[in-house]
Design a protein around this motif. Sequence first.
Motif, PDB file in Angstrom:
ATOM      1  N   GLY A  66       0.819  -1.206   0.000  1.00 52.53           N
ATOM      2  CA  GLY A  66       0.000   0.000   0.000  1.00 52.53           C
ATOM      3  C   GLY A  66       0.853   1.257   0.000  1.00 52.53           C
ATOM      4  N   ALA A  67       1.943   1.225   0.744  1.00 54.87           N
ATOM      5  CA  ALA A  67       2.856   2.373   0.775  1.00 54.87           C
ATOM      6  C   ALA A  67       3.514   2.576  -0.587  1.00 54.87           C
ATOM      7  CB  ALA A  67       3.916   2.173   1.851  1.00 54.87           C
ATOM      8  N   VAL A  68       3.867   1.488  -1.254  1.00 53.29           N
ATOM      9  CA  VAL A  68       4.458   1.588  -2.588  1.00 53.29           C
ATOM     10  C   VAL A  68       3.442   2.182  -3.571  1.00 53.29           C
ATOM     11  CG1 VAL A  68       5.348   0.246  -4.534  1.00 53.29           C
ATOM     12  CG2 VAL A  68       6.156  -0.235  -2.231  1.00 53.29           C
ATOM     13  N   MET A  69       2.176   1.783  -3.462  1.00 57.42           N
ATOM     14  CA  MET A  69       1.145   2.357  -4.333  1.00 57.42           C
ATOM     15  C   MET A  69       1.015   3.859  -4.095  1.00 57.42           C
ATOM     16  SD  MET A  69      -1.900  -0.441  -4.660  1.00 57.42           S
ATOM     17  CE  MET A  69      -2.059  -0.886  -2.948  1.00 57.42           C
ATOM     18  N   LEU A  70       1.001   4.274  -2.840  1.00 51.97           N
ATOM     19  CA  LEU A  70       0.920   5.691  -2.513  1.00 51.97           C
ATOM     20  C   LEU A  70       2.146   6.437  -3.031  1.00 51.97           C
ATOM     21  CD1 LEU A  70      -0.732   7.870  -1.079  1.00 51.97           C
ATOM     22  CD2 LEU A  70       0.516   7.314   1.007  1.00 51.97           C
ATOM     23  N   LEU A  71       3.313   5.830  -2.903  1.00 43.61           N
ATOM     24  CA  LEU A  71       4.541   6.426  -3.425  1.00 43.61           C
ATOM     25  C   LEU A  71       4.453   6.606  -4.941  1.00 43.61           C
ATOM     26  CD1 LEU A  71       7.541   7.275  -2.953  1.00 43.61           C
ATOM     27  CD2 LEU A  71       8.119   4.907  -3.477  1.00 43.61           C
ATOM     28  N   GLY A  72       3.866   5.645  -5.625  1.00 46.78           N
ATOM     29  CA  GLY A  72       3.698   5.742  -7.075  1.00 46.78           C
ATOM     30  C   GLY A  72       2.815   6.914  -7.468  1.00 46.78           C
ATOM     31  N   LEU A  73       1.737   7.140  -6.721  1.00 46.61           N
ATOM     32  CA  LEU A  73       0.861   8.273  -7.005  1.00 46.61           C
ATOM     33  C   LEU A  73       1.583   9.600  -6.795  1.00 46.61           C
ATOM     34  CD1 LEU A  73      -2.447   7.000  -5.380  1.00 46.61           C
ATOM     35  CD2 LEU A  73      -1.882   7.119  -7.810  1.00 46.61           C
ATOM     36  N   VAL A  74       2.341   9.687  -5.705  1.00 46.91           N
ATOM     37  CA  VAL A  74       3.088  10.920  -5.421  1.00 46.91           C
ATOM     38  C   VAL A  74       4.164  11.131  -6.484  1.00 46.91           C
ATOM     39  CG1 VAL A  74       4.667  12.018  -3.779  1.00 46.91           C
ATOM     40  CG2 VAL A  74       2.603  10.848  -2.957  1.00 46.91           C
ATOM     41  N   LEU A  75       4.876  10.072  -6.851  1.00 46.69           N
ATOM     42  CA  LEU A  75       5.923  10.173  -7.861  1.00 46.69           C
ATOM     43  C   LEU A  75       5.349  10.611  -9.208  1.00 46.69           C
ATOM     44  CD1 LEU A  75       8.898   9.746  -8.560  1.00 46.69           C
ATOM     45  CD2 LEU A  75       8.346   7.346  -9.032  1.00 46.69           C
ATOM     46  N   GLY A  76       4.206  10.070  -9.578  1.00 42.42           N
ATOM     47  CA  GLY A  76       3.565  10.473 -10.823  1.00 42.42           C
ATOM     48  C   GLY A  76       3.180  11.937 -10.824  1.00 42.42           C
ATOM     49  N   LYS A  77       2.662  12.433  -9.716  1.00 41.88           N
ATOM     50  CA  LYS A  77       2.287  13.842  -9.620  1.00 41.88           C
ATOM     51  C   LYS A  77       3.520  14.737  -9.682  1.00 41.88           C
ATOM     52  CE  LYS A  77      -0.723  17.043  -9.322  1.00 41.88           C
ATOM     53  NZ  LYS A  77      -1.606  17.298 -10.457  1.00 41.88           N
ATOM     54  N   VAL A  78       4.600  14.328  -9.028  1.00 44.85           N
ATOM     55  CA  VAL A  78       5.846  15.100  -9.076  1.00 44.85           C
ATOM     56  C   VAL A  78       6.368  15.164 -10.510  1.00 44.85           C
ATOM     57  CG1 VAL A  78       8.282  15.087  -8.369  1.00 44.85           C
ATOM     58  CG2 VAL A  78       6.479  14.714  -6.671  1.00 44.85           C
ATOM     59  N   LEU A  79       6.349  14.034 -11.213  1.00 41.51           N
ATOM     60  CA  LEU A  79       6.802  14.020 -12.602  1.00 41.51           C
ATOM     61  C   LEU A  79       5.910  14.893 -13.488  1.00 41.51           C
ATOM     62  CD1 LEU A  79       7.823  10.282 -13.065  1.00 41.51           C
ATOM     63  CD2 LEU A  79       9.328  12.274 -13.141  1.00 41.51           C
ATOM     64  N   GLN A  80       4.612  14.888 -13.218  1.00 38.95           N
ATOM     65  CA  GLN A  80       3.703  15.737 -13.987  1.00 38.95           C
ATOM     66  C   GLN A  80       4.033  17.212 -13.766  1.00 38.95           C
ATOM     67  OE1 GLN A  80      -0.322  15.763 -12.670  1.00 38.95           O
ATOM     68  NE2 GLN A  80      -1.080  16.750 -14.515  1.00 38.95           N
ATOM     69  N   VAL A  81       4.278  17.592 -12.533  1.00 41.65           N
ATOM     70  CA  VAL A  81       4.609  18.981 -12.213  1.00 41.65           C
ATOM     71  C   VAL A  81       5.945  19.372 -12.854  1.00 41.65           C
ATOM     72  CG1 VAL A  81       5.256  20.530 -10.302  1.00 41.65           C
ATOM     73  CG2 VAL A  81       3.249  19.055 -10.104  1.00 41.65           C
ATOM     74  N   LEU A  82       6.871  18.425 -12.963  1.00 42.69           N
ATOM     75  CA  LEU A  82       8.168  18.706 -13.572  1.00 42.69           C
ATOM     76  C   LEU A  82       8.103  18.761 -15.100  1.00 42.69           C
ATOM     77  CD1 LEU A  82      10.538  16.572 -11.317  1.00 42.69           C
ATOM     78  CD2 LEU A  82      10.266  19.051 -11.362  1.00 42.69           C
ATOM     79  N   GLY A  83       6.943  18.493 -15.676  1.00 41.59           N
ATOM     80  CA  GLY A  83       6.786  18.627 -17.120  1.00 41.59           C
ATOM     81  C   GLY A  83       6.806  17.332 -17.897  1.00 41.59           C
ATOM     82  N   TYR A  84       6.788  16.192 -17.211  1.00 43.93           N
ATOM     83  CA  TYR A  84       6.830  14.903 -17.884  1.00 43.93           C
ATOM     84  C   TYR A  84       5.443  14.295 -18.088  1.00 43.93           C
ATOM     85  CZ  TYR A  84      11.855  14.944 -17.273  1.00 43.93           C
ATOM     86  OH  TYR A  84      13.180  15.289 -17.338  1.00 43.93           O
ATOM     87  N   GLY A  85       4.409  15.076 -17.837  1.00 36.18           N
ATOM     88  CA  GLY A  85       3.041  14.590 -18.000  1.00 36.18           C
ATOM     89  C   GLY A  85       2.416  15.101 -19.281  1.00 36.18           C
ATOM     90  N   GLN A  86       1.112  14.894 -19.405  1.00 39.19           N
ATOM     91  CA  GLN A  86       0.363  15.310 -20.593  1.00 39.19           C
ATOM     92  C   GLN A  86       0.455  16.819 -20.768  1.00 39.19           C
ATOM     93  OE1 GLN A  86      -0.748  13.162 -22.556  1.00 39.19           O
ATOM     94  NE2 GLN A  86      -2.673  13.681 -23.465  1.00 39.19           N
ATOM     95  N   GLY A  87       0.985  17.273 -21.901  1.00 37.69           N
ATOM     96  CA  GLY A  87       1.097  18.700 -22.179  1.00 37.69           C
ATOM     97  C   GLY A  87       2.259  19.385 -21.491  1.00 37.69           C
ATOM     98  N   GLY A  88       3.100  18.641 -20.784  1.00 37.18           N
ATOM     99  CA  GLY A  88       4.237  19.228 -20.088  1.00 37.18           C
ATOM    100  C   GLY A  88       5.363  19.590 -21.042  1.00 37.18           C
ATOM    101  N   ALA A  89       6.264  20.432 -20.581  1.00 36.93           N
ATOM    102  CA  ALA A  89       7.356  20.920 -21.424  1.00 36.93           C
ATOM    103  C   ALA A  89       8.261  19.781 -21.896  1.00 36.93           C
ATOM    104  CB  ALA A  89       8.164  21.963 -20.655  1.00 36.93           C
ATOM    105  N   GLN A  90       8.601  18.875 -21.009  1.00 31.30           N
ATOM    106  CA  GLN A  90       9.482  17.762 -21.379  1.00 31.30           C
ATOM    107  C   GLN A  90       8.807  16.833 -22.392  1.00 31.30           C
ATOM    108  OE1 GLN A  90      12.627  17.610 -20.459  1.00 31.30           O
ATOM    109  NE2 GLN A  90      12.444  19.390 -19.152  1.00 31.30           N
TER     110      GLN A  90
END
Length: 100
Positions: A66-90
């Motif tokens: 469960g902690a790993v799943m939560l970590l995955g959600l947080v990591l995905g949001k961090v990557l999105q904010v850094l521009g690696y998500g849909q419409g991001g700069a990267q």
Amino acid sequence: MTDDTLAHRAQHATRTESVHLPPSVAPTNHGHTTAAWTTTIVVVLGAVVAAVGMVAALAWLAWSGGAVMLLGLVLGKVLQVLGYGQGGAQTLARQAGAAH
């Protein structure tokens, strides 16, 4: 008494449909971004770990999953904010590089 048959309604349309188009063209990568793939892989691995913990009756392993799943959600949001998500700069830069 009003005629409410299907034939009557087909011949006497009472309203029109309105079309709602998006303000811009949708991205062409269909969500295949670094943030999306990282989130999916980490959450699925966490779910597998949690499932093994449940089957083996190991509470600590189930909670770890469960902690790993939560970590995955947080990591995905961090990557999105850094521009690696849909419409991001990267993501846009990678698409522009692949178009050449």
